[in-house]
Scaffold this motif. Sequence first.
Motif, PDB file in Angstrom:
ATOM      1  N   GLU A 147     -32.720   6.727  14.225  1.00 28.66           N
ATOM      2  CA  GLU A 147     -32.529   6.569  15.667  1.00 28.66           C
ATOM      3  C   GLU A 147     -33.782   6.799  16.507  1.00 28.66           C
ATOM      4  O   GLU A 147     -33.755   6.605  17.708  1.00 28.66           O
ATOM      5  CB  GLU A 147     -31.406   7.519  16.144  1.00 28.66           C
ATOM      6  CG  GLU A 147     -30.044   7.184  15.554  1.00 28.66           C
ATOM      7  CD  GLU A 147     -28.950   8.190  15.928  1.00 28.66           C
ATOM      8  OE1 GLU A 147     -29.235   9.146  16.673  1.00 28.66           O
ATOM      9  OE2 GLU A 147     -27.816   8.005  15.453  1.00 28.66           O
ATOM     10  N   ARG A 161     -22.718   4.985  24.825  1.00 27.23           N
ATOM     11  CA  ARG A 161     -23.788   5.098  23.825  1.00 27.23           C
ATOM     12  C   ARG A 161     -24.932   4.172  24.229  1.00 27.23           C
ATOM     13  O   ARG A 161     -24.786   2.954  24.203  1.00 27.23           O
ATOM     14  CB  ARG A 161     -23.240   4.724  22.439  1.00 27.23           C
ATOM     15  CG  ARG A 161     -24.056   5.283  21.288  1.00 27.23           C
ATOM     16  CD  ARG A 161     -23.426   5.047  19.939  1.00 27.23           C
ATOM     17  NE  ARG A 161     -22.336   5.945  19.607  1.00 27.23           N
ATOM     18  CZ  ARG A 161     -22.477   7.247  19.388  1.00 27.23           C
ATOM     19  NH1 ARG A 161     -23.667   7.807  19.442  1.00 27.23           N
ATOM     20  NH2 ARG A 161     -21.439   7.992  19.105  1.00 27.23           N
ATOM     21  N   ARG A 174     -32.646   7.175  21.868  1.00 30.58           N
ATOM     22  CA  ARG A 174     -32.194   6.996  20.486  1.00 30.58           C
ATOM     23  C   ARG A 174     -31.895   5.530  20.241  1.00 30.58           C
ATOM     24  O   ARG A 174     -31.214   4.895  21.058  1.00 30.58           O
ATOM     25  CB  ARG A 174     -30.928   7.817  20.203  1.00 30.58           C
ATOM     26  CG  ARG A 174     -31.165   9.309  20.309  1.00 30.58           C
ATOM     27  CD  ARG A 174     -29.941  10.101  19.890  1.00 30.58           C
ATOM     28  NE  ARG A 174     -30.096  11.488  20.312  1.00 30.58           N
ATOM     29  CZ  ARG A 174     -29.150  12.415  20.192  1.00 30.58           C
ATOM     30  NH1 ARG A 174     -27.969  12.090  19.648  1.00 30.58           N
ATOM     31  NH2 ARG A 174     -29.364  13.650  20.585  1.00 30.58           N
ATOM     32  N   GLU A 189     -29.776   3.381  18.987  1.00 34.68           N
ATOM     33  CA  GLU A 189     -28.412   3.237  18.481  1.00 34.68           C
ATOM     34  C   GLU A 189     -27.883   1.893  18.938  1.00 34.68           C
ATOM     35  O   GLU A 189     -28.471   1.235  19.792  1.00 34.68           O
ATOM     36  CB  GLU A 189     -27.521   4.340  19.069  1.00 34.68           C
ATOM     37  CG  GLU A 189     -28.021   5.734  18.777  1.00 34.68           C
ATOM     38  CD  GLU A 189     -26.916   6.757  18.944  1.00 34.68           C
ATOM     39  OE1 GLU A 189     -26.022   6.773  18.090  1.00 34.68           O
ATOM     40  OE2 GLU A 189     -26.961   7.536  19.919  1.00 34.68           O
TER      41      GLU A 189
HETATM   42 MG    MG Z   1     -25.328  10.613  17.516  1.00 34.27          MG
END
Ligand code: MG
Length: 442
Positions: free
Chosen positions: A69, A125, A117, A119
Amino acid sequence: MSDTFKKLTAVRGMNDILPGQSAAWETLERLVRDWLRSYGYVNLRTPVLEHTRLFTRGIGEVTDIVEKEMYTFTDALNGESLTLRPEFTAGMVRATIEHNLLYDRPRRVFAMGPVFRHERPQRGRYRQFHQIDVEALGYAGPDVDAEQILMLARLWRILGLNDIRLEINSLGTPTERAAHREDLIAYLEGFKDQLDEDGRRRLYSNPLRVLDTKNPALQAMAEGAPRLLDYLGDESQAHFDALRARLDDAGVSYTINPRLVRGLDYYNLTVFEWVTDRLGAQGTVCGGGRYDGLVELLGGKPAPAIGFAIGVERLLELWQQQELALDASECDVYLVHQGEGAARQALQLAEAIRDAGLDVIVHAVTQSFKAQFKRADGSGASFAVILGDNELAEGAATVKHLADGRQESVAFAQLPAHLVTCLVAAESNEGPATGNTPADSV
Ligand code: MG
Ligand code: ATP
């Protein structure tokens, strides 16, 4: 298509926070700063970029964050490997050691800002998101462990959120974890044939994660696995019991989740998460825990510590699902004017009104009074102050109360004090306002 003609957009998974959204952010940040201060936490700001080795060493090489990540790149100028912080704790601890902040006393510190990150972007997210990070460095607990949890319960109360539930667990000491791990691997080996590819891969690298399986056929296997809580020695058990007693004293309810682990290697003893059902799959609003080994691991004199991080986007989404009476006004006073003399007078009057503590926008393009009034209404101001030829000739501005349309003429010299008086009167009729009140600003 050549790069020159490509439409410029933000990087995927990284959000602009637009003027319509920022009022909620700013209100939240203000409440959070007051809340942190009420527990004695002070701000520690660290750089967004750190040496990659800080995270590989601190977070652990085989964690999801470090394995896949991190935004890591080589500085083209000197070949150093740098990483955009994927979390705050490692940098906060690095700064604490580097500046010897623990030499004479423990420290309660916090930071707020973006973390990064890589992701898959989805609801809750993102690739750049924000955290409120809170760390108590040099405290062995369990008092501070309990205090941090009580502190979070208070924040949810401040924000009017009553459906975030608390899960706690104890990870014991590294030795206790190692004993559990050995037994867990032996247990899981008995189910090897039933595990999927991920499960088999994690069996030896991260066996606790195997228990996270969503496969219904494997739930009985997960339920029957050796529980880390049963491996706690006397001291770890006493720490956990003392934490629970303090939460009970305060009437904070929780569930013990024996499978709760955190995605970073450095945790021991207390771990906790605050979870809600209102955010779909990404329901964890806050995660935290004790990390007594990290200061030493990063080169400092051994010092116990505990901290937590709140995901701001998730908290805001939750908060905004409730009816928020946010003050979205851009100013208290909107100044409209027509003609060169009025324009010059407007700038001066606006400065005088600001001296009295009010927020003022001066209309900045030549437009009809009608168009200017429309902007004044749109700004959410309490008053439009009007300056035209008549007003200049009389030395008095026309004040329009935008709530009820009432108009009055007020001499320039009296204008700032008059507006303050009117605003205080209007707000005391409305009851407490969420935004700036003149009392804060005068
Ligand atoms: Mg996580
Ligand atoms: P998750 O299990 O959701 O991936 P995590 O264990 O990776 O979370 P932490 O490292 O504990 O999360 O980060 C603290 C908080 O930051 C989380 O509880 C969550 O609220 C928030 N958070 C984590 N990753 C993201 C992300 N990619 N986008 C938005 N918020 C996030």
